[in-house]
Each structure stands twice: as structure tokens, then as C-alpha cells.
Design an enzyme around this catalytic site. Sequence first.
Site, PDB file in Angstrom:
ATOM      1  N   SER A 168       0.856  -1.191   0.000  1.00  0.00           N
ATOM      2  CA  SER A 168       0.000   0.000   0.000  1.00  0.00           C
ATOM      3  C   SER A 168       0.885   1.232   0.000  1.00  0.00           C
ATOM      4  CB  SER A 168      -0.853   0.021   1.275  1.00  0.00           C
ATOM      5  OG  SER A 168      -1.469   1.275   1.458  1.00  0.00           O
TER       6      SER A 168
ATOM      7  N   TYR B 129       0.257   0.129  10.730  1.00  0.00           N
ATOM      8  CA  TYR B 129      -0.170  -0.285   9.379  1.00  0.00           C
ATOM      9  C   TYR B 129       0.947   0.033   8.375  1.00  0.00           C
ATOM     10  CZ  TYR B 129      -2.994  -0.627   5.088  1.00  0.00           C
ATOM     11  OH  TYR B 129      -3.480  -0.972   3.838  1.00  0.00           O
TER      12      TYR B 129
HETATM   13  N1  LIG Z   1      -8.877  -0.791   0.308  1.00  0.00           N
HETATM   14  C1  LIG Z   1      -7.858   0.030   0.105  1.00  0.00           C
HETATM   15  O1  LIG Z   1      -8.017   1.242  -0.130  1.00  0.00           O
HETATM   16  C2  LIG Z   1      -6.449  -0.508   0.145  1.00  0.00           C
HETATM   17  C3  LIG Z   1      -5.412   0.398  -0.157  1.00  0.00           C
HETATM   18  C4  LIG Z   1      -4.113  -0.073  -0.116  1.00  0.00           C
HETATM   19  C5  LIG Z   1      -3.862  -1.386   0.221  1.00  0.00           C
HETATM   20  N2  LIG Z   1      -4.893  -2.227   0.524  1.00  0.00           N
HETATM   21  C6  LIG Z   1      -4.566  -3.608   0.885  1.00  0.00           C
HETATM   22  O2  LIG Z   1      -5.364  -4.487   0.134  1.00  0.00           O
HETATM   23  C7  LIG Z   1      -5.534  -5.716   0.857  1.00  0.00           C
HETATM   24  C8  LIG Z   1      -6.998  -6.135   0.794  1.00  0.00           C
HETATM   25  O3  LIG Z   1      -7.748  -5.152   1.473  1.00  0.00           O
HETATM   26  P1  LIG Z   1      -9.300  -4.887   1.218  1.00  0.00           P
HETATM   27  O4  LIG Z   1      -9.426  -3.424   1.046  1.00  0.00           O
HETATM   28  O5  LIG Z   1      -9.829  -5.816   0.210  1.00  0.00           O
HETATM   29  O6  LIG Z   1      -9.858  -5.243   2.683  1.00  0.00           O
HETATM   30  P2  LIG Z   1     -10.963  -6.295   3.205  1.00  0.00           P
HETATM   31  O7  LIG Z   1     -12.154  -6.263   2.313  1.00  0.00           O
HETATM   32  O8  LIG Z   1     -11.121  -6.012   4.644  1.00  0.00           O
HETATM   33  O9  LIG Z   1     -10.248  -7.712   3.011  1.00  0.00           O
HETATM   34  C9  LIG Z   1      -9.230  -8.134   3.872  1.00  0.00           C
HETATM   35  C10 LIG Z   1      -9.269  -9.636   3.940  1.00  0.00           C
HETATM   36  O10 LIG Z   1      -8.231 -10.056   4.867  1.00  0.00           O
HETATM   37  C11 LIG Z   1      -8.777 -11.059   5.683  1.00  0.00           C
HETATM   38  N3  LIG Z   1      -8.098 -11.190   6.977  1.00  0.00           N
HETATM   39  C12 LIG Z   1      -8.039 -10.292   7.987  1.00  0.00           C
HETATM   40  N4  LIG Z   1      -7.417 -10.824   9.058  1.00  0.00           N
HETATM   41  C13 LIG Z   1      -7.076 -12.085   8.719  1.00  0.00           C
HETATM   42  C14 LIG Z   1      -6.425 -13.151   9.384  1.00  0.00           C
HETATM   43  N5  LIG Z   1      -6.011 -13.030  10.664  1.00  0.00           N
HETATM   44  N6  LIG Z   1      -6.246 -14.316   8.737  1.00  0.00           N
HETATM   45  C15 LIG Z   1      -6.686 -14.483   7.458  1.00  0.00           C
HETATM   46  N7  LIG Z   1      -7.318 -13.507   6.767  1.00  0.00           N
HETATM   47  C16 LIG Z   1      -7.512 -12.326   7.397  1.00  0.00           C
HETATM   48  C17 LIG Z   1     -10.205 -10.609   5.893  1.00  0.00           C
HETATM   49  O11 LIG Z   1     -10.969 -11.698   6.407  1.00  0.00           O
HETATM   50  P3  LIG Z   1     -12.206 -11.388   7.409  1.00  0.00           P
HETATM   51  O12 LIG Z   1     -13.213 -10.648   6.580  1.00  0.00           O
HETATM   52  O13 LIG Z   1     -12.652 -12.751   7.810  1.00  0.00           O
HETATM   53  O14 LIG Z   1     -11.651 -10.553   8.526  1.00  0.00           O
HETATM   54  C18 LIG Z   1     -10.586 -10.203   4.477  1.00  0.00           C
HETATM   55  O15 LIG Z   1     -10.970 -11.327   3.731  1.00  0.00           O
HETATM   56  C19 LIG Z   1      -4.995  -5.467   2.265  1.00  0.00           C
HETATM   57  O16 LIG Z   1      -3.715  -6.056   2.375  1.00  0.00           O
HETATM   58  C20 LIG Z   1      -4.887  -3.946   2.328  1.00  0.00           C
HETATM   59  O17 LIG Z   1      -3.871  -3.516   3.209  1.00  0.00           O
HETATM   60  C21 LIG Z   1      -6.185  -1.822   0.483  1.00  0.00           C
END
Ligand SMILES: NC(=O)c1ccc[n+]([C@@H]2O[C@H](COP(=O)([O-])OP(=O)(O)OC[C@H]3O[C@@H](n4cnc5c(N)ncnc54)[C@H](OP(=O)(O)O)[C@@H]3O)[C@@H](O)[C@H]2O)c1
Length: 321
Positions: free
Chosen positions: A158, A183
Site C-alpha cells: 500500500s 499499518y
Molecule cells: N482498500 C484500500 O483502499 C487498500 C489500499 C491499499 C492497500 N490495501 C490492501 O489491500 C488488501 C486487501 O484489502 P481490502 O481493502 O480488500 O480489505 P478487506 O475487504 O477487509 O479484506 C481483507 C481480507 O483479509 C482477511 N483477513 C483479515 N485478518 C485475517 C487473518 N487473521 N487471517 C486471514 N485472513 C484475514 C479478511 O478476512 P475477514 O473478513 O474474515 O476478517 C478479508 O478477507 C490489504 O492487504 C490492504 O492492506 C487496500
Amino acid sequence: MAIAQHKLGSGFGAHSTAGDVLTGHDMSGKNVLITGGYSGLGLEATRALARAGAHVIVPARRPGVASEALAGIPGTEVRELDLADPGSIRAFAETFLETGRTLDILIGNAGVMAYPDTLVGPGWEAHLAINHLGHYVLVNHLRPALLMPDARVVSVASSGHFLSDIRWDDPHFRHGYDHWLAYGQSKTANALFAVHLNTLGVRAFAVHPGSILTPLQRRIPHAQQIAQGWISSDGQHADGFKTPAQGAATAVWAATSPLLDSYGGAYCQDCDLAEPATTDDMLIGGVKPWALDPGSAARLWTLSAELTGLDTFSGRLPVDS
Ligand SMILES: NC(=O)c1ccc[n+]([C@@H]2O[C@H](COP(=O)([O-])OP(=O)(O)OC[C@H]3O[C@@H](n4cnc5c(N)ncnc54)[C@H](OP(=O)(O)O)[C@@H]3O)[C@@H](O)[C@H]2O)c1
């Protein structure tokens, strides 16, 4: 595998979707693993790769929720795995390896943001543990499945890495906790992980997906999201934000683009290699030098091996093996 941080002219950009970058790709016969592939960006990556013919394995902290989210997407498989629990990761990997399958692509996508001060396992700060160490342990255990010349690992980082280098003196924040710094450190770790894994012979890339409203922001109060300009008062995302399908595109591009066949260890953004960051504006992005430093990447690998007791790339196995 050269590390280079200059645009390649992929023909895709910030508005491309995961489906767009897979146009013309036949992924039949490919095994893809996506952590967190049942929510937000991971779900969109799963959807697009399965639609292109791949078999997608989705390790899930909440398998019931994952199965529900993936119902109706043929070619997907849910298995239990908690990235905060090395025992659970090992059990998942052993079961997977017993099937004799290999992995063409592993996308380390799962992550948490803005956790309260929490230690997991033997005293690991939660962002570092879940976002980085969990994926470190997973890739180490799955090494035998990744030893094919064309395998790729994509580490979802990120522009949050702008917030913090690795805090070598206090990685678990025992002297003052700040959830944004935690983070940020974990996202720098995601980028450095790709840098070092690539030197160990597994082609790896880190990506910044963009800014996208997903359940990732669930711990940030609504009012704060409005104040930060992420959403309008009616809950719509701000200018410069992507849709989840656009947010999944860069990870899918890094996992599949033939343009990257002679690259590795690089940081990608908007479906291309990222340029060095020239500003602190995370919406503009780019990559900071500390997220690419080979010395830091090697040092983080050593720290991760010490913390987890595991480094299958140098023959270090779990203590009870
Ligand atoms: N959204 C943004 O703007 C953004 C920007 C930059 C980077 N990112 C990165 O993109 C990635 C995906 O994020 P997203 O936005 O799609 O978020 P999200 O919808 O919250 O998805 C995150 C996923 O990680 C899983 N997770 C959390 N804790 C876990 C654990 N202990 N063991 C296994 N799985 C776990 C969650 O499962 P549960 O639902 O069961 O908790 C969920 O399936 C992340 O690495 C984030 O840092 C996102």
C-alpha cells in the site's frame, strides 16, 4: 530478474479492472491462491481469475463467510487459515501440499488496518503479524509448491508504506502505539518481502492497489472518514478512489502480465511498475526508497525467520519438525 522502477507502458492504468487485464488470458489449468479472496479487492481478484479459467484456492479466517461470498463462482475452493496463528497456517499448508498440487500464483492480499494495540501469538504486533509475518510463514511452508520457474508471488502492499519504515528497535510498538504507523510498517514489510523473496528465486512483486472503500476501513469512524476526505456525507467514495474491481487490477496484472517476465522484486501501481515517489501524497503514490532497499529486505527476512523460527529457503524448519 531485474528490479526496475520505471513505467513499462502496459496499456492499462488506474481505471482498468481485474477483468480488463485478463482479457485474452486463458488461465485454465492454473492454480491460484489468494489470501482474503472473499472480501473487497481479494474477492474481485478471485472473481476475475476464476472467470478466466483459473482454479482459485481461498484460505479464509472465516470459512463460512468465505463460502457464502464465493457461492456461484465456479472454480473456487475455501480452506481454513488464520494469518495470526502460525499453527493454522502450517496445518493449511500441510493439507495443501499433501494434494501434490503446485501453485502458479500466490497473492498475499489479506490484511488489517487501524487495529487497536493488540499483540498476537508470542507477542507480535497485530498488523506486522497478520499482514507480514503470516504471509512470510505461508510462503515458507508452501515453498515446495512454488518452485516452478513461472510461479509468481504478489504481495499486496500500500502507499500506506509512506507512513513508516521498519522500526528495527521496536517493531512491536512496545514504546508508544499508533495504528497508522503500525499499518505503515506492515505495508513497508509487504514491499520488502517481495524484494527479498525475489532474490531467493521466487519471482515476486509488491503492489499498491489504489484507494478503495472496502471493509478494510471498518475500524475508522464514519466521521473520521469524511474528515479525511475518503467519503462524502452520503457515503460515496471521494474523487481519486477506485472501485473494488479497479483496485484488484494491479495485483492481477502483476500476477499474470508477460511484460513482467524479466522483472522481479518491483513495486507496482496502476497496472504498471511504479515510479519513485516524488511527494508524500498517498493518493498520488509511487514508491519510497525504504520499501525497496535490498539490505533492509534481507534484514527483515532475518528478523522474520528469528521471530517465527522458520526459514525453509535456508533449510530452517519449525522447531518441532
Ligand atoms: N482498500 C484500500 O483502499 C487498500 C489500499 C491499499 C492497500 N490495501 C490492501 O489491500 C488488501 C486487501 O484489502 P481490502 O481493502 O480488500 O480489505 P478487506 O475487504 O477487509 O479484506 C481483507 C481480507 O483479509 C482477511 N483477513 C483479515 N485478518 C485475517 C487473518 N487473521 N487471517 C486471514 N485472513 C484475514 C479478511 O478476512 P475477514 O473478513 O474474515 O476478517 C478479508 O478477507 C490489504 O492487504 C490492504 O492492506 C487496500
